[in-house]
Design a protein around this motif. Structure first.
Motif, PDB file in Angstrom:
ATOM      1  N   LYS A   5      42.015  42.226  62.954  1.00  0.00           N
ATOM      2  CA  LYS A   5      42.566  40.966  62.155  1.00  0.00           C
ATOM      3  C   LYS A   5      43.203  41.844  61.004  1.00  0.00           C
ATOM      4  O   LYS A   5      42.651  42.831  60.448  1.00  0.00           O
ATOM      5  CB  LYS A   5      41.462  40.259  61.421  1.00  0.00           C
ATOM      6  CG  LYS A   5      40.480  39.763  62.356  1.00  0.00           C
ATOM      7  CD  LYS A   5      41.188  38.684  63.244  1.00  0.00           C
ATOM      8  CE  LYS A   5      40.232  37.662  64.019  1.00  0.00           C
ATOM      9  NZ  LYS A   5      40.960  36.534  64.894  1.00  0.00           N
ATOM     10  N   LYS A   7      43.723  42.065  57.502  1.00  0.00           N
ATOM     11  CA  LYS A   7      43.339  41.367  56.075  1.00  0.00           C
ATOM     12  C   LYS A   7      44.369  41.496  55.013  1.00  0.00           C
ATOM     13  O   LYS A   7      44.516  40.540  54.049  1.00  0.00           O
ATOM     14  CB  LYS A   7      42.116  42.451  55.494  1.00  0.00           C
ATOM     15  CG  LYS A   7      41.119  42.210  56.475  1.00  0.00           C
ATOM     16  CD  LYS A   7      40.413  40.996  56.562  1.00  0.00           C
ATOM     17  CE  LYS A   7      39.466  40.556  55.361  1.00  0.00           C
ATOM     18  NZ  LYS A   7      38.679  39.215  55.708  1.00  0.00           N
ATOM     19  N   SER A   8      45.521  42.391  54.867  1.00  0.00           N
ATOM     20  CA  SER A   8      46.422  42.708  54.149  1.00  0.00           C
ATOM     21  C   SER A   8      47.508  43.441  54.573  1.00  0.00           C
ATOM     22  O   SER A   8      47.401  44.326  55.451  1.00  0.00           O
ATOM     23  CB  SER A   8      45.993  43.234  52.824  1.00  0.00           C
ATOM     24  OG  SER A   8      46.925  43.139  51.811  1.00  0.00           O
ATOM     25  N   PHE A  66      39.173  47.830  56.365  1.00  0.00           N
ATOM     26  CA  PHE A  66      38.665  46.901  55.450  1.00  0.00           C
ATOM     27  C   PHE A  66      37.444  47.105  55.356  1.00  0.00           C
ATOM     28  O   PHE A  66      36.872  47.087  54.198  1.00  0.00           O
ATOM     29  CB  PHE A  66      39.131  45.505  55.833  1.00  0.00           C
ATOM     30  CG  PHE A  66      38.467  44.485  54.483  1.00  0.00           C
ATOM     31  CD1 PHE A  66      39.017  44.410  53.569  1.00  0.00           C
ATOM     32  CD2 PHE A  66      37.185  43.777  54.813  1.00  0.00           C
ATOM     33  CE1 PHE A  66      38.729  43.579  52.542  1.00  0.00           C
ATOM     34  CE2 PHE A  66      36.957  42.896  54.057  1.00  0.00           C
ATOM     35  CZ  PHE A  66      37.541  42.592  52.764  1.00  0.00           C
ATOM     36  N   ALA A  92      40.383  44.670  59.727  1.00  0.00           N
ATOM     37  CA  ALA A  92      39.104  44.231  59.980  1.00  0.00           C
ATOM     38  C   ALA A  92      38.727  44.480  61.500  1.00  0.00           C
ATOM     39  O   ALA A  92      39.800  44.116  62.667  1.00  0.00           O
ATOM     40  CB  ALA A  92      38.630  42.982  59.530  1.00  0.00           C
TER      41      ALA A  92
END
Length: 216
Positions: A5, A7-8, A66, A92
């Protein structure tokens, strides 16, 4: 394995800044993005401060897990702002121990191949105003990692990171970093890295020099 994923997602051009009273030309202070256009050279609108040691096709995208942020937040008793490592993607479910050299991922339209861990420099200590930061990151080998771009396109921050091919499951990014940074398993570890065709050229040359020095 589950998909990773984002996250940023961030990008930024290098600029002269003062960190901890040290003047540095750096692109560490990247800005959050909703989407980015990615070429084989990296993200359009992104850059590096020192092109001799950073950037290039083998380091087109920089990732940082993360999950490590909680470790560093606890260690320094403060909340680090993302991207504390100047990474393009804070991710992540993609720690160095579970990522393998040669892994191929699709992120939106973009396809990338993980090819090396990161060797950070003292800028991370200055940027985060923590003198021990670089030392501790190197000690743990929680350095993050780089990828080359196999297919250009757009990444959106909501895109999943999907594993589409895993070429081997013996040498993780973390193990490779341990070999490079700490000479783990000596020449045996070094020779193991040399069997990996997708390994970044810079890391291949580092290992070849080590092997040659041992023979001399």
């Amino acid at each position: 394995m589950e998909n990773g994923k984002i996250k940023s997602l961030q990008a930024g051009k290098p600029k002269h800044e003062s960190f901890s009273n040290v003047d540095i030309f750096s692109a560490m202070d990247k800005q959050a993005q909703d989407h980015v256009k990615v070429t084989k050279s990296g993200i359009i609108g992104d850059g590096v401060g020192n092109e001799k040691f950073h950037g290039g096709p083998d380091r087109a995208l920089c990732f940082y897990p993360f999950e490590h942020y909680s470790l560093w937040n606890e260690r320094f008793s403060k909340k680090l702002d993302i991207p504390a490592f100047g990474e393009n993607l804070t991710v992540a479910g993609m720690r160095e121990e579970t990522m393998f050299i040669g892994d191929i991922y699709q992120i939106g339209e973009v396809i990338v191949q993980i090819n090396q861990g990161r060797i950070p420099c003292s800028t991370i200590s200055h940027f985060n105003q923590e003198p021990k930061f670089l030392e501790l990151v190197l000690k743990t080998s929680f350095t993050g990692y780089f990828a080359r771009v196999l297919q250009e396109g757009t990444i959106n921050k909501q895109n999943e990171i999907v594993l589409i091919d895993r070429l081997q499951e013996k040498i993780s990014v973390h193990y490779a970093a341990e070999v490079i940074l700490h000479k783990r398993d000596g020449l045996e570890g070094a020779m193991a890295l040399l069997t990996l065709d997708p390994l970044a050229e810079d890391w291949k040359q580092r290992i070849l020099k080590r092997v040659q020095a041992a023979k001399d």
